[in-house]
Write a protein that holds these residues in place. Structure first.
Motif, mmCIF file in Angstrom:
data_model
loop_
_atom_site.group_PDB
_atom_site.id
_atom_site.type_symbol
_atom_site.label_atom_id
_atom_site.label_comp_id
_atom_site.label_asym_id
_atom_site.label_seq_id
_atom_site.Cartn_x
_atom_site.Cartn_y
_atom_site.Cartn_z
ATOM 1 N N TRP A 1 4.041 7.777 6.707
ATOM 2 C CA TRP A 1 2.853 7.603 5.860
ATOM 3 C C TRP A 1 1.750 6.856 6.605
ATOM 4 O O TRP A 1 0.573 7.226 6.522
ATOM 5 C CB TRP A 1 3.248 6.814 4.606
ATOM 6 C CG TRP A 1 2.080 6.303 3.827
ATOM 7 C CD1 TRP A 1 1.323 6.985 2.919
ATOM 8 C CD2 TRP A 1 1.507 4.985 3.919
ATOM 9 N NE1 TRP A 1 0.325 6.172 2.430
ATOM 10 C CE2 TRP A 1 0.413 4.933 3.025
ATOM 11 C CE3 TRP A 1 1.816 3.842 4.658
ATOM 12 C CZ2 TRP A 1 -0.365 3.792 2.852
ATOM 13 C CZ3 TRP A 1 1.050 2.705 4.499
ATOM 14 C CH2 TRP A 1 -0.027 2.679 3.608
ATOM 15 N N ALA A 2 2.103 5.804 7.354
ATOM 16 C CA ALA A 2 1.093 5.026 8.084
ATOM 17 C C ALA A 2 0.368 5.883 9.105
ATOM 18 O O ALA A 2 -0.844 5.732 9.312
ATOM 19 C CB ALA A 2 1.754 3.827 8.765
ATOM 20 N N ARG B 1 0.839 -1.204 0.000
ATOM 21 C CA ARG B 1 0.000 0.000 0.000
ATOM 22 C C ARG B 1 0.875 1.255 0.000
ATOM 23 O O ARG B 1 0.557 2.248 -0.667
ATOM 24 C CB ARG B 1 -0.936 -0.008 1.214
ATOM 25 C CG ARG B 1 -2.032 -1.055 1.141
ATOM 26 C CD ARG B 1 -3.002 -0.933 2.320
ATOM 27 N NE ARG B 1 -3.761 0.320 2.269
ATOM 28 C CZ ARG B 1 -4.665 0.670 3.186
ATOM 29 N NH1 ARG B 1 -4.914 -0.137 4.213
ATOM 30 N NH2 ARG B 1 -5.311 1.807 3.078
ATOM 31 N N TYR B 2 1.967 1.207 0.757
ATOM 32 C CA TYR B 2 2.862 2.366 0.778
ATOM 33 C C TYR B 2 3.562 2.534 -0.570
ATOM 34 O O TYR B 2 3.671 3.654 -1.090
ATOM 35 C CB TYR B 2 3.889 2.217 1.893
ATOM 36 C CG TYR B 2 4.908 3.330 1.909
ATOM 37 C CD1 TYR B 2 4.527 4.649 2.059
ATOM 38 C CD2 TYR B 2 6.271 3.048 1.733
ATOM 39 C CE1 TYR B 2 5.459 5.676 2.052
ATOM 40 C CE2 TYR B 2 7.209 4.064 1.729
ATOM 41 C CZ TYR B 2 6.798 5.377 1.888
ATOM 42 O OH TYR B 2 7.714 6.381 1.878
ATOM 43 N N PHE C 1 7.938 5.109 5.739
ATOM 44 C CA PHE C 1 6.767 4.238 5.733
ATOM 45 C C PHE C 1 5.881 4.506 6.947
ATOM 46 O O PHE C 1 4.657 4.617 6.832
ATOM 47 C CB PHE C 1 7.222 2.776 5.721
ATOM 48 C CG PHE C 1 6.135 1.795 6.070
ATOM 49 C CD1 PHE C 1 5.109 1.518 5.182
ATOM 50 C CD2 PHE C 1 6.132 1.160 7.312
ATOM 51 C CE1 PHE C 1 4.104 0.613 5.506
ATOM 52 C CE2 PHE C 1 5.135 0.253 7.644
ATOM 53 C CZ PHE C 1 4.112 -0.022 6.745
ATOM 54 N N TYR C 2 6.485 4.646 8.130
ATOM 55 C CA TYR C 2 5.682 4.865 9.326
ATOM 56 C C TYR C 2 5.131 6.286 9.406
ATOM 57 O O TYR C 2 4.094 6.520 10.025
ATOM 58 C CB TYR C 2 6.487 4.512 10.570
ATOM 59 C CG TYR C 2 6.549 3.012 10.783
ATOM 60 C CD1 TYR C 2 5.400 2.292 11.118
ATOM 61 C CD2 TYR C 2 7.730 2.309 10.625
ATOM 62 C CE1 TYR C 2 5.433 0.923 11.290
ATOM 63 C CE2 TYR C 2 7.781 0.934 10.798
ATOM 64 C CZ TYR C 2 6.625 0.243 11.126
ATOM 65 O OH TYR C 2 6.653 -1.124 11.288
#
Length: 406
Positions: free
Chosen positions: A121-122, A34-35, A118-119
């Motif tokens: 974005w999460a 998803r990222y 990534f985190y």
């Protein structure tokens, strides 16, 4: 990365090559994919997606070995991740003997940056904030008696900083090629026949000579050069010839223009003549018969392999670099790349006394500080001025004037 918990797999999306992260069963890891899909939709280059996919694949390998869920991590597991990148030792593995270096510091920083991004974005996209809170901390700046002039006018910024700070060794000098080494590269591709019968040995050699000469005499990035169309090169109008760098993202092999802004780069008569010779050789090879609209077709194309006249791949350029290095071991640095020609161009201009803002525009930097950060050491190093032929090397680049756009 065979046998590990995650690996990077290529895939085709809309006809374009991209990358994803899969588990041991070969299935995509959903949060990572998803990222990566977000990066693709944000028009990030395939190389960026692949780089981040590598970092996430290694991250999931460590998560699996640690038995930690991706959305419930601790700071300890991130420390284990950094150790794995540096040494190759997974959590719970006891090593006997000396500890090897698996990745260089710059590669460790790149993989870690992928996980941190990534985190981030999460937290924004999925509202999963706990991991980012564990990996970042508020900046604890010391208070000084001095206050900036705009204090109280411009809102203060208090950006959180990563808990783990990765220090990459500072490269105070950019890698360079001497004028003699540039000449070795150009002559190693093609030379004029002494009998006056054109360039030898073949069309591929002439194409490669023009490509490397263009990089050296314009300061263009490789992606910018490979994205050029013939209509972007303006010659024969009676004035100074120039190359128009147009931001494009449509190269079939994923080559991208790093900058989103276009610019004009003035070139010299020698490079103009080399381009003209290359075009005539292309026509002689039949490009005007096989390509419907040559003017809007790519400048650098396949001339020996199939499909004929298809856009040239970056990996073909690097294959040529390896061949030149092998054939001229005594003359060329073993690790030189096409980007060194850009560094050499900028350095030569600064040594010739060109203003930094002119060099900035010519390179396509967004601000002067980027140019100074990369090449500021040049004007401070008196020894560099002793290199033979720097000024005569620059003198061949006709049309580079302070009063012209870069």
């Amino acid at each position: 990365m065979a046998g590990l918990a995650a690996s990077v797999r290529p895939l085709l999306i809309g006809g374009e090559r991209s990358w994803t992260v899969t588990d041991t069963a070969g299935l995509p890891i959903v949060p990572a994919e998803r990222y990566l899909a977000f990066l693709r939709s944000d028009d990030r280059s395939p190389n960026t997606v692949r780089s981040y996919a590598r970092g996430l694949a290694e991250w999931w390998t460590v998560l699996e070995a640690s038995g930690v869920a991706w959305d419930g991590l601790t700071r300890t597991v991130f420390g284990d991740f950094l150790a794995y990148l540096r040494t190759g030792d997974l959590p719970g593995v006891d090593r006997i003997g000396p500890v090897p270096q698996r990745l260089a510091p710059a590669s460790v920083a790149n993989r870690a940056a992928a996980v941190l991004a990534f985190y981030t974005w999460a937290a924004a996209a999925l509202n999963i904030t706990q991991p980012r809170q564990m990996l970042y901390q508020r900046s604890t700046r010391r208070h000084h008696s001095y206050l900036p002039m705009l204090t109280g006018v411009v809102p203060a910024t208090d950006r959180p900083a990563p808990v783990f700070r990765l220090r990459v060794p500072n490269k105070s000098r950019t890698p360079l090629l001497t004028p003699g080494q540039v000449r070795t590269i150009l002559d190693g591709c093609a030379i004029l026949d002494p009998a006056g019968d054109g360039w030898r040995p073949n069309l591929a050699g002439l194409r490669d000579r023009f490509l490397f000469a263009l990089l050296a005499e314009s300061g263009m990035r490789l992606g910018e050069a490979l994205s050029l169309r013939h209509c972007d090169i303006h010659i024969g109008a009676g004035g100074t010839p120039w190359v128009e760098v147009v931001p494009r993202q449509d190269h079939p092999h994923g080559v991208r223009n790093k900058s989103s802004r276009g610019r004009d780069i003035y070139i010299g008569a020698d490079l103009e003549g080399l381009y003209s010779a290359y075009v005539w050789e292309l026509i002689d090879a039949g490009i005007d018969v096989q390509v419907a609209d040559v003017a809007n077709h790519f400048v650098f194309v396949n001339v020996g392999g199939q499909p004929l006249f298809a856009p040239m791949r970056a990996k073909s350029v690097y294959a040529r670099v390896r061949a030149l290095t092998r054939d001229h071991r005594a003359a060329l640095p073993p690790d030189w790349t096409p980007h060194w020609l850009r560094h050499t161009h900028a350095t030569a201009l600064l040594l010739a006394g060109r203003p930094v803002h002119v060099v900035m525009r010519r390179l396509g930097h967004l601000d002067v500080q980027t140019t100074l950060s990369t090449y500021g050491w040049v004007t401070e190093d008196a020894e560099m001025r002793a290199l033979a032929n720097w000024k005569s090397y620059v003198a061949g680049w006709k049309g580079i004037h302070d009063d012209q756009p870069a």
